[in-house]
Design a protein around this motif. Structure first.
Motif, PDB file in Angstrom:
ATOM      1  N   PRO A  21       0.818  -1.145   0.037  1.00  0.00           N
ATOM      2  CA  PRO A  21      -0.090  -0.002   0.008  1.00  0.00           C
ATOM      3  C   PRO A  21       0.699   1.273   0.119  1.00  0.00           C
ATOM      4  O   PRO A  21       2.024   1.363   0.577  1.00  0.00           O
ATOM      5  CB  PRO A  21      -0.950   0.073   1.389  1.00  0.00           C
ATOM      6  CG  PRO A  21      -0.987  -1.647   1.457  1.00  0.00           C
ATOM      7  CD  PRO A  21       0.619  -2.125   1.306  1.00  0.00           C
ATOM      8  N   PRO A  22       0.533   2.440  -0.644  1.00  0.00           N
ATOM      9  CA  PRO A  22      -0.667   2.454  -1.127  1.00  0.00           C
ATOM     10  C   PRO A  22      -1.119   2.163  -2.501  1.00  0.00           C
ATOM     11  O   PRO A  22      -2.148   2.413  -3.248  1.00  0.00           O
ATOM     12  CB  PRO A  22      -0.942   4.156  -1.268  1.00  0.00           C
ATOM     13  CG  PRO A  22       0.556   4.539  -1.320  1.00  0.00           C
ATOM     14  CD  PRO A  22       1.305   3.608  -0.606  1.00  0.00           C
ATOM     15  N   LEU A  23      -0.207   1.320  -3.161  1.00  0.00           N
ATOM     16  CA  LEU A  23      -0.464   0.899  -4.705  1.00  0.00           C
ATOM     17  C   LEU A  23      -1.464  -0.222  -4.546  1.00  0.00           C
ATOM     18  O   LEU A  23      -2.023  -0.450  -5.672  1.00  0.00           O
ATOM     19  CB  LEU A  23       1.025   0.293  -5.013  1.00  0.00           C
ATOM     20  CG  LEU A  23       2.173   1.139  -5.441  1.00  0.00           C
ATOM     21  CD1 LEU A  23       3.220   0.465  -6.014  1.00  0.00           C
ATOM     22  CD2 LEU A  23       1.690   2.371  -6.163  1.00  0.00           C
ATOM     23  N   SER A  24      -1.817  -0.711  -3.631  1.00  0.00           N
ATOM     24  CA  SER A  24      -2.820  -1.959  -3.514  1.00  0.00           C
ATOM     25  C   SER A  24      -3.455  -1.765  -2.023  1.00  0.00           C
ATOM     26  O   SER A  24      -2.880  -1.142  -1.126  1.00  0.00           O
ATOM     27  CB  SER A  24      -2.310  -3.127  -3.501  1.00  0.00           C
ATOM     28  OG  SER A  24      -0.923  -3.524  -2.867  1.00  0.00           O
ATOM     29  N   LYS A  25      -4.628  -2.393  -2.014  1.00  0.00           N
ATOM     30  CA  LYS A  25      -5.052  -2.447  -0.523  1.00  0.00           C
ATOM     31  C   LYS A  25      -4.560  -3.104   0.337  1.00  0.00           C
ATOM     32  O   LYS A  25      -4.622  -2.949   1.660  1.00  0.00           O
ATOM     33  CB  LYS A  25      -6.851  -3.045  -0.792  1.00  0.00           C
ATOM     34  CG  LYS A  25      -7.682  -2.012  -1.529  1.00  0.00           C
ATOM     35  CD  LYS A  25      -9.069  -2.635  -1.694  1.00  0.00           C
ATOM     36  CE  LYS A  25      -9.808  -1.776  -2.519  1.00  0.00           C
ATOM     37  NZ  LYS A  25     -11.601  -2.185  -2.715  1.00  0.00           N
ATOM     38  N   GLY A  26      -3.619  -4.144   0.023  1.00  0.00           N
ATOM     39  CA  GLY A  26      -2.805  -4.827   0.972  1.00  0.00           C
ATOM     40  C   GLY A  26      -1.615  -5.149   0.358  1.00  0.00           C
ATOM     41  O   GLY A  26      -1.496  -5.389  -0.942  1.00  0.00           O
ATOM     42  N   PRO A  27      -0.771  -5.758   1.028  1.00  0.00           N
ATOM     43  CA  PRO A  27       0.668  -6.257   0.455  1.00  0.00           C
ATOM     44  C   PRO A  27       0.213  -7.368  -0.360  1.00  0.00           C
ATOM     45  O   PRO A  27      -0.317  -8.274  -0.315  1.00  0.00           O
ATOM     46  CB  PRO A  27       1.472  -6.564   1.502  1.00  0.00           C
ATOM     47  CG  PRO A  27       0.692  -6.840   2.623  1.00  0.00           C
ATOM     48  CD  PRO A  27      -0.619  -5.918   2.505  1.00  0.00           C
ATOM     49  N   LEU A  28       0.876  -7.608  -1.612  1.00  0.00           N
ATOM     50  CA  LEU A  28       0.798  -8.691  -2.330  1.00  0.00           C
ATOM     51  C   LEU A  28       2.207  -9.114  -3.082  1.00  0.00           C
ATOM     52  O   LEU A  28       2.997  -8.092  -3.380  1.00  0.00           O
ATOM     53  CB  LEU A  28      -0.263  -8.280  -3.767  1.00  0.00           C
ATOM     54  CG  LEU A  28       0.252  -7.145  -4.495  1.00  0.00           C
ATOM     55  CD1 LEU A  28       0.858  -7.874  -5.690  1.00  0.00           C
ATOM     56  CD2 LEU A  28      -0.969  -6.374  -4.825  1.00  0.00           C
ATOM     57  N   PHE A  29       2.375 -10.002  -3.675  1.00  0.00           N
ATOM     58  CA  PHE A  29       3.537 -10.390  -4.539  1.00  0.00           C
ATOM     59  C   PHE A  29       3.117 -11.710  -5.355  1.00  0.00           C
ATOM     60  O   PHE A  29       2.213 -12.252  -5.394  1.00  0.00           O
ATOM     61  CB  PHE A  29       4.753 -11.015  -3.509  1.00  0.00           C
ATOM     62  CG  PHE A  29       4.502 -12.203  -2.865  1.00  0.00           C
ATOM     63  CD1 PHE A  29       4.498 -13.549  -3.493  1.00  0.00           C
ATOM     64  CD2 PHE A  29       4.592 -12.378  -1.499  1.00  0.00           C
ATOM     65  CE1 PHE A  29       4.443 -14.630  -2.872  1.00  0.00           C
ATOM     66  CE2 PHE A  29       4.350 -13.393  -0.791  1.00  0.00           C
ATOM     67  CZ  PHE A  29       4.222 -14.582  -1.488  1.00  0.00           C
ATOM     68  N   ALA A  30       4.053 -11.928  -6.549  1.00  0.00           N
ATOM     69  CA  ALA A  30       4.057 -12.668  -7.328  1.00  0.00           C
ATOM     70  C   ALA A  30       5.500 -13.102  -7.921  1.00  0.00           C
ATOM     71  O   ALA A  30       6.472 -12.435  -7.912  1.00  0.00           O
ATOM     72  CB  ALA A  30       3.440 -12.318  -8.784  1.00  0.00           C
ATOM     73  N   ILE A  31       5.705 -14.546  -7.705  1.00  0.00           N
ATOM     74  CA  ILE A  31       6.937 -15.248  -7.828  1.00  0.00           C
ATOM     75  C   ILE A  31       6.485 -16.225  -9.174  1.00  0.00           C
ATOM     76  O   ILE A  31       5.955 -16.902  -9.378  1.00  0.00           O
ATOM     77  CB  ILE A  31       7.443 -16.120  -6.593  1.00  0.00           C
ATOM     78  CG1 ILE A  31       7.159 -15.284  -5.409  1.00  0.00           C
ATOM     79  CG2 ILE A  31       8.493 -16.710  -6.920  1.00  0.00           C
ATOM     80  CD1 ILE A  31       7.681 -16.213  -4.097  1.00  0.00           C
ATOM     81  N   ARG A  32       7.685 -15.697 -10.098  1.00  0.00           N
ATOM     82  CA  ARG A  32       7.552 -16.760 -11.371  1.00  0.00           C
ATOM     83  C   ARG A  32       8.852 -17.486 -11.258  1.00  0.00           C
ATOM     84  O   ARG A  32      10.068 -17.070 -11.224  1.00  0.00           O
ATOM     85  CB  ARG A  32       7.749 -15.796 -12.504  1.00  0.00           C
ATOM     86  CG  ARG A  32       7.997 -16.581 -13.965  1.00  0.00           C
ATOM     87  CD  ARG A  32       6.804 -17.349 -14.130  1.00  0.00           C
ATOM     88  NE  ARG A  32       5.654 -16.588 -14.409  1.00  0.00           N
ATOM     89  CZ  ARG A  32       5.517 -16.056 -15.723  1.00  0.00           C
ATOM     90  NH1 ARG A  32       6.255 -16.262 -16.707  1.00  0.00           N
ATOM     91  NH2 ARG A  32       4.442 -15.381 -15.976  1.00  0.00           N
ATOM     92  N   LEU A  33       8.715 -18.855 -11.185  1.00  0.00           N
ATOM     93  CA  LEU A  33       9.756 -19.709 -10.927  1.00  0.00           C
ATOM     94  C   LEU A  33      10.336 -20.282 -12.379  1.00  0.00           C
ATOM     95  O   LEU A  33       9.536 -20.178 -13.571  1.00  0.00           O
ATOM     96  CB  LEU A  33       9.109 -21.290 -10.292  1.00  0.00           C
ATOM     97  CG  LEU A  33       9.210 -21.080  -8.692  1.00  0.00           C
ATOM     98  CD1 LEU A  33       8.030 -20.141  -8.101  1.00  0.00           C
ATOM     99  CD2 LEU A  33       8.726 -22.414  -8.266  1.00  0.00           C
ATOM    100  N   ARG A  34      11.737 -20.283 -12.173  1.00  0.00           N
ATOM    101  CA  ARG A  34      12.276 -20.961 -13.472  1.00  0.00           C
ATOM    102  C   ARG A  34      11.835 -22.334 -13.800  1.00  0.00           C
ATOM    103  O   ARG A  34      11.485 -23.109 -12.841  1.00  0.00           O
ATOM    104  CB  ARG A  34      13.616 -20.971 -13.223  1.00  0.00           C
ATOM    105  CG  ARG A  34      14.272 -19.474 -13.205  1.00  0.00           C
ATOM    106  CD  ARG A  34      15.673 -19.461 -13.206  1.00  0.00           C
ATOM    107  NE  ARG A  34      16.424 -19.845 -14.561  1.00  0.00           N
ATOM    108  CZ  ARG A  34      17.720 -19.887 -14.767  1.00  0.00           C
ATOM    109  NH1 ARG A  34      18.242 -19.845 -13.912  1.00  0.00           N
ATOM    110  NH2 ARG A  34      17.983 -20.458 -16.026  1.00  0.00           N
ATOM    111  N   ALA A  35      11.756 -22.751 -15.033  1.00  0.00           N
ATOM    112  CA  ALA A  35      11.526 -24.036 -15.128  1.00  0.00           C
ATOM    113  C   ALA A  35      12.673 -25.019 -14.833  1.00  0.00           C
ATOM    114  O   ALA A  35      13.852 -24.661 -14.943  1.00  0.00           O
ATOM    115  CB  ALA A  35      11.376 -24.268 -16.871  1.00  0.00           C
TER     116      ALA A  35
END
Length: 318
Positions: A105-119
Motif C-alpha cells: 500500500p498505497p499501490l494496493s489495498k494490501g501487500p501482494l507478491f507474485a513469484i515466477r519460478l524458472r522451469a
C-alpha cells in the motif's frame, strides 16, 4: 565486512526467507510443476502448475506478505515501504533465482507478491506435439525454421507460456549446435535455459545502467551466431532486429501481443520508442515466423498454439 561475515549474513537472510515463506510456499518451490506463486491483497495464496491452472492453497496473512517483501528488498540491498512500494528482481540462488514482484500500500489495498519460478525441466518441442499443443505440421515447421536459421517471434499474453516455449526452441537449438554455433541469450531475469556447447548468457543490470539495448550492442562484439532475447519490451527491439538482419539470423524472442499481426505491430511500436520512424520494412525482413500461444482451459495442457504466421509468405502455417 569480512567474507565469512557476508556469508553468515546471507545464510541468515535465506533462513529468514524460508521461515517467512512457510511450509506451503516452500513445498511449491520444490514442486517441479509449479510456475507461479501468488499472494493476493485479500489473503488468498494461489499457485499455478504447468498444465493445471491456478488453485488456491490456503491463505497468507498481510504481515507475512509484508515481511517477505521486506526480506527480498534487503537481499537486493534496498528497503520497501510506503515511499518505495515496489520490490522486484530475482530471489537468492537458494530459491532458484525465481523472479519476484511485490507491491505495498498505497499501490494496493494490501501487500501482494507474485513469484515466477524458472522451469526445472524443459518441455521439449516433441512434448508440445505429443500434448497436441502444437500440430505435427507446426512442429515440423518449427524444426525446419530453427535448422534453416529463421528468426522466430513467440507472442502471447501474460502467463500464456511464452518463455516455456522459447526454452523448448532453445533446447532444440542446443541439440543441433556445436562449437561453431555461438548462442547468446539476453534477459532481464534469468529464465532461459540453454545447453549449447558454445553459449553465453547475459543479464541486464539496472544498478550499473546496463539495459537490453546496451547488451545487444555488446553482443555484436561477442561473435554471436544466434541471438535469443527473453522478452522484447522497449526500444531494444530496434537493436535486436538490426542484429538479426545483419548476419546473425536464427534467433528467437518473445513479445506481449494477442495475435501475430499485433505482435509485429508491437515490435514496430517498440522500435519507435528508440526515436525512429516506423520500421515495418525492417521487421518484415528480420522476422520469419510468429508463433502465437495462449491459455486455454479447455485444452488438457492448459494452453495451445492458436496461430503460426509465416511473415514472408503472409500466410498461416497449419
Amino acid at each position: 565486512m569480512a567474507l565469512d561475515t557476508k556469508v553468515e549474513a546471507h545464510q541468515r537472510l535465506v533462513e529468514q526467507l524460508r521461515r517467512s515463506f512457510g511450509v506451503v510456499i516452500m513445498a511449491a518451490f520444490d514442486d517441479e510443476k509449479v510456475v507461479e506463486i501468488m499472494a493476493n491483497p485479500d489473503g488468498k495464496l494461489l499457485i499455478e502448475r504447468h498444465g493445471q491452472g491456478i488453485v488456491q492453497e490456503g491463505t497468507i496473512a498481510p504481515l507475512q506478505v509484508q515481511n517477505i517483501i521486506g526480506l527480498v528488498a534487503a537481499w537486493q540491498g534496498t528497503i520497501s515501504n510506503s515511499e518505495k512500494p515496489i520490490c522486484e528482481g530475482a530471489l537468492p540462488p537458494e530459491f532458484g533465482g525465481a523472479r519476484f514482484e511485490g507491491c505495498l500500500p498505497p499501490l494496493s489495498k494490501g501487500p501482494l507478491f507474485a513469484i515466477r519460478l524458472r522451469a526445472r525441466s524443459i518441455y521439449t518441442l516433441k512434448q508440445y506435439v505429443q500434448s497436441k499443443i502444437i500440430s505435427e505440421v507446426q512442429g515440423t515447421a518449427i524444426y525446419k525454421a530453427i535448422e534453416a536459421h529463421k528468426n522466430i517471434l513467440v507472442s502471447g499474453g501474460t502467463g500464456s507460456g511464452k518463455t516455456t516455449l522459447l526454452n523448448a526452441i532453445l533446447q532444440y537449438i542446443s541439440e543441433i549446435s556445436d562449437l561453431d554455433q555461438r548462442v547468446v541469450t539476453i534477459e532481464d531475469t534469468g529464465e532461459l535455459q540453454c545447453t549449447a556447447p558454445n553459449f553465453v548468457d547475459l543479464l541486464t543490470d539496472d544498478t550499473a545502467n546496463v539495459d537490453m539495448t546496451r547488451l545487444l550492442k555488446a553482443t555484436m562484439r561477442l561473435r554471436p551466431d544466434r541471438i535469443v532475447v527473453g522478452e522484447v519490451r522497449d526500444g531494444s527491439a530496434l537493436a535486436l532486429l538490426k542484429a538479426w538482419n545483419t548476419g546473425h539470423p536464427g534467433g528467437a524472442a518473445t513479445v506481449h501481443a494477442n495475435n501475430p499481426q499485433a505482435a509485429l505491430l508491437r515490435l514496430d511500436q517498440l522500435c519507435q520508442e528508440a526515436g525512429v520512424p516506423s520500421q515495418s520494412e525492417l521487421i518484415a525482413e528480420a522476422v520469419d515466423i510468429v508463433i502465437q500461444i495462449q491459455r486455454d482451459k479447455s485444452h488438457p495442457a492448459g494452453r495451445r498454439i492458436t496461430s503460426m504466421w509465416d511473415v514472408k509468405k503472409r500466410e498461416e502455417i497449419v
